[in-house]
Design a protein around this motif. Structure first.
Motif, short mmCIF file in Angstrom:
data_model
loop_
_atom_site.label_atom_id
_atom_site.label_comp_id
_atom_site.label_asym_id
_atom_site.label_seq_id
_atom_site.Cartn_x
_atom_site.Cartn_y
_atom_site.Cartn_z
N ALA A 38 5.39 13.92 25.59
CA ALA A 38 4.58 14.61 25.41
C ALA A 38 4.13 14.67 23.94
N ARG A 39 5.16 15.67 23.71
CA ARG A 39 5.30 16.00 22.38
C ARG A 39 6.17 14.82 21.75
N GLU A 40 7.21 14.08 22.31
CA GLU A 40 7.80 12.92 21.97
C GLU A 40 7.54 12.28 21.26
N ARG A 41 6.09 12.50 22.49
CA ARG A 41 4.93 11.00 21.98
C ARG A 41 4.15 11.15 20.68
N GLY A 42 4.46 12.28 20.08
CA GLY A 42 3.54 12.65 19.02
C GLY A 42 2.22 13.26 19.58
N LYS A 43 2.41 13.81 20.91
CA LYS A 43 1.28 14.96 21.14
C LYS A 43 1.43 16.10 21.00
N PRO A 44 0.85 17.56 20.26
CA PRO A 44 1.46 18.25 20.58
C PRO A 44 1.22 19.42 20.98
N VAL A 45 1.62 20.37 22.11
CA VAL A 45 1.24 20.68 23.38
C VAL A 45 0.87 22.32 23.01
N ILE A 46 -0.37 22.61 22.91
CA ILE A 46 -0.25 24.22 22.70
C ILE A 46 -0.80 24.80 24.05
N VAL A 47 0.16 26.04 24.69
CA VAL A 47 0.15 26.50 25.83
C VAL A 47 -1.04 27.38 25.54
N SER A 48 -2.03 27.54 27.04
CA SER A 48 -2.85 29.66 26.29
C SER A 48 -2.87 30.07 27.91
N MET A 49 -2.26 30.87 27.91
CA MET A 49 -1.25 31.82 28.90
C MET A 49 -2.90 32.16 30.52
N GLY A 50 -3.21 32.37 31.01
CA GLY A 50 -4.25 33.27 32.06
C GLY A 50 -4.48 34.70 32.40
N ASP A 51 -4.30 34.85 33.52
CA ASP A 51 -3.59 36.85 34.06
C ASP A 51 -2.28 36.19 33.90
N THR A 52 -1.46 35.66 34.94
CA THR A 52 0.13 35.00 34.83
C THR A 52 0.59 34.03 34.40
N ALA A 53 1.78 33.86 33.86
CA ALA A 53 2.38 32.95 33.77
C ALA A 53 4.04 32.95 33.73
N GLY A 54 4.38 33.08 34.60
CA GLY A 54 5.21 33.94 35.16
C GLY A 54 6.87 33.13 35.58
N SER A 55 7.53 33.05 35.74
CA SER A 55 8.72 32.35 36.63
C SER A 55 8.74 30.42 36.23
N GLY A 56 8.46 30.11 37.11
CA GLY A 56 7.94 28.64 37.08
C GLY A 56 6.62 28.33 36.19
N GLY A 57 5.77 29.31 35.98
CA GLY A 57 4.73 29.41 35.15
C GLY A 57 5.16 29.84 33.65
N TYR A 58 6.11 30.08 33.42
CA TYR A 58 6.54 30.20 32.00
C TYR A 58 7.15 28.99 31.80
N TYR A 59 8.37 28.59 32.76
CA TYR A 59 9.46 27.09 32.90
C TYR A 59 8.27 26.16 32.01
N VAL A 60 7.49 25.89 32.05
CA VAL A 60 6.71 24.83 32.37
C VAL A 60 6.08 24.95 31.30
N ALA A 61 5.50 26.14 30.47
CA ALA A 61 5.62 26.46 29.38
C ALA A 61 6.49 26.59 27.91
#
Length: 485
Positions: free
Chosen positions: A259-282
């Protein structure tokens, strides 16, 4: 929610919180913390303020497993990766205790500061009240933790009085209709949800049972649809996940990068938990926003199995096997890993852990040593994560949306249209797709399950709220082998 209440009050509107009790002579720290965002707090006469602080306890099943004859065989990278500790230990390890104590200190500090600020008390006063809690209604009012003692009807009457003549009481279900849906006009910002355990297939949410999974198939399709849409100016990726499949996490990570390579900025908003794989994808996002109390990080990997050979032997069950391939029984729960299999497991863990750290280093612009210092499987609060360079800003949707606007080249006060990707399907359409093999992603790849399995799954899902017509569908499911959690 405290941020939302504060924003509401910031528009010149008043807000009253009423509760019969913040814990009926029990724990009520979190709901009371939320209530302190309001102008006034009302409490019923026999209610209490269960402001007692935070308590974390972990059950350990190792003794039970030993009695049953079940041997936990797990390996991890590294010492803070404690997801399997409940199975392998009888008490907290030193790294686990250090992690838990640090998290409690961070979160308790946030709660004390927030209460002190909004109730006009010193932090030492708040800490003293916590140590004295729970408090009865009169005690809470004397301590300035609540403003009024009264009943629900009296609180509502006060709200009508303050609102003035002509004020109408509107239930929550109708409130949004009158307030109008926000973010429904202007340049498009894609909103993609990543909620629940990360899996390769499956669905993002089961509307019947209420369970949630972050399906790599659905999330990657959402990203492809979003970055191929010429109207989309930026992507807001909302993550609330404890992790899951390493392979599924890698698939999602790749689409964030694309997505970023295609010129679409990505902003992550984390909820209660974004750990391990949840952080990996962020990790590869342009910006990461977390709440101060978000559980995040946990950069590490865990894999293993429960060996039930002794249990079967105790109850008189015997097994036999035949195999072709030296490691063909590697995933069998009837025996432990052989030395050769353990070597393959360790290699898998090393490769996955190294790849995880490399992705974090690249996405966060950190050195190898900097990543290693915050990795080792350790969970951080959002507040700690920001101090360690794992997130960029603290806040919720509002902060993330402002960063998405900025990345999209929009002014802070410019309108923006939030569009959820992928398009949500109706209940009937979901069942039809699962039964008749219509669950395809945007590349035309069909779902792997067979028609009979899909039909059974669909019918089982329907059966859950009907009292389990086909028996209790719940099962004890161990994590997939090779999880990032």
């Amino acid at each position: 929610m405290r941020d939302a209440v504060a924003a509401f009050r910031g528009k010149g509107k008043f807000a009253i919180a009423f509760s019969e009790s913040f814990g009926e002579f029990g724990v009520g720290t979190r709901p009371y913390y939320l209530a302190t965002a309001f102008d006034e707090i009302w409490l019923q006469p026999l209610g209490a303020v269960g402001l007692v602080g935070l308590h974390a306890e972990v059950p350990f099943l190792r003794g039970t497993l030993d009695r049953l004859g079940i041997e936990p065989s797990f390996a991890r990278r590294e010492e803070y990766k404690s997801a399997a500790n409940s199975l392998t230990e009888t008490e907290m390890t030193a790294p686990q205790r250090e992690e838990v104590e640090s998290l409690l200190t961070s979160m308790a500090g946030q709660i004390v500061h927030g209460i002190a600020e909004t109730r006009h008390l010193s932090e030492s006063e708040v800490q003293g009240l916590i140590d004295h809690g729970p408090l009865f209604a009169d005690e809470a009012k004397t301590a300035r933790l609540v403003d009024r003692i009264g009943y629900r009807d009296e609180a509502i009457s006060e709200a009508h009085r303050r609102a003035g003549s002509g004020a109408e009481q509107v239930p929550l279900s109708r409130y949004l209709e009158g307030a109008d849906h926000p973010h429904n006009k202007g340049p498009t910002i894609a909103l993609i949800y990543g909620t629940g355990l990360i899996v390769q297939g499956g669905g993002s949410a089961n509307r019947f049972s209420g369970s949630a999974e972050m399906s790599a198939r659905e999330v990657t399709r959402a990203f492809r649809d979003a970055f191929r849409d010429a109207k989309v100016r930026a992507i807001l990726f909302r993550i609330d996940s404890p992790g899951g499949s390493a392979v599924a996490s890698e698939s999602i990570w790749r689409e964030v990068v694309r997505a970023r390579e295609r010129g679409k900025p990505v902003i992550v908003s984390m909820g209660d938990t974004a750990g391990s794989g949840g952080y990996y994808v962020a990790a590869p996002a342009d910006k990461i926003v977390a709440q101060p109390a978000t559980l995040t990080g946990s950069i590490g990997v865990l894999a293993g199995k429960l060996v039930i050979a002794q249990l079967l032997n105790k109850i008189g069950v015997t097994t036999d096997s035949a195999e072709r391939g030296a490691n063909s029984g590697m995933f069998s729960t009837l025996r432990d890993f052989s030395p050769a299999e353990q070597q393959r497991l360790d290699t898998f863990l090393d490769l996955t852990y190294r790849g995880f750290k490399e992705h974090v280093a690249a996405g966060r612009h950190l050195s190898e040593d900097q990543v290693e210092a915050v990795a080792k499987g350790r969970v951080w609060s959002g507040e700690e994560a920001k101090a360690n360079g794992l997130v960029d800003a603290l806040g919720g949707y509002a902060v993330a949306l402002q960063l998405a606007k900025e990345a999209a080249g929009l002014a802070a006060d410019a309108p923006a249209k939030l569009v959820v990707f992928p398009r949500e399907k109706g209940t009937a359409e979901l069942i039809f797709d699962r039964v008749f093999d219509r669950d395809h992603d945007s590349d035309g790849t069909p779902a792997p399950a067979g028609a009979v399995e899909r039909a059974w799954n669909a019918l089982s899902a329907v059966a859950v709220p009907l009292g389990g017509l086909f028996g209790d569908p719940s099962v004890l499911r161990m994590p997939p082998w090779g999880d990032i959690r």
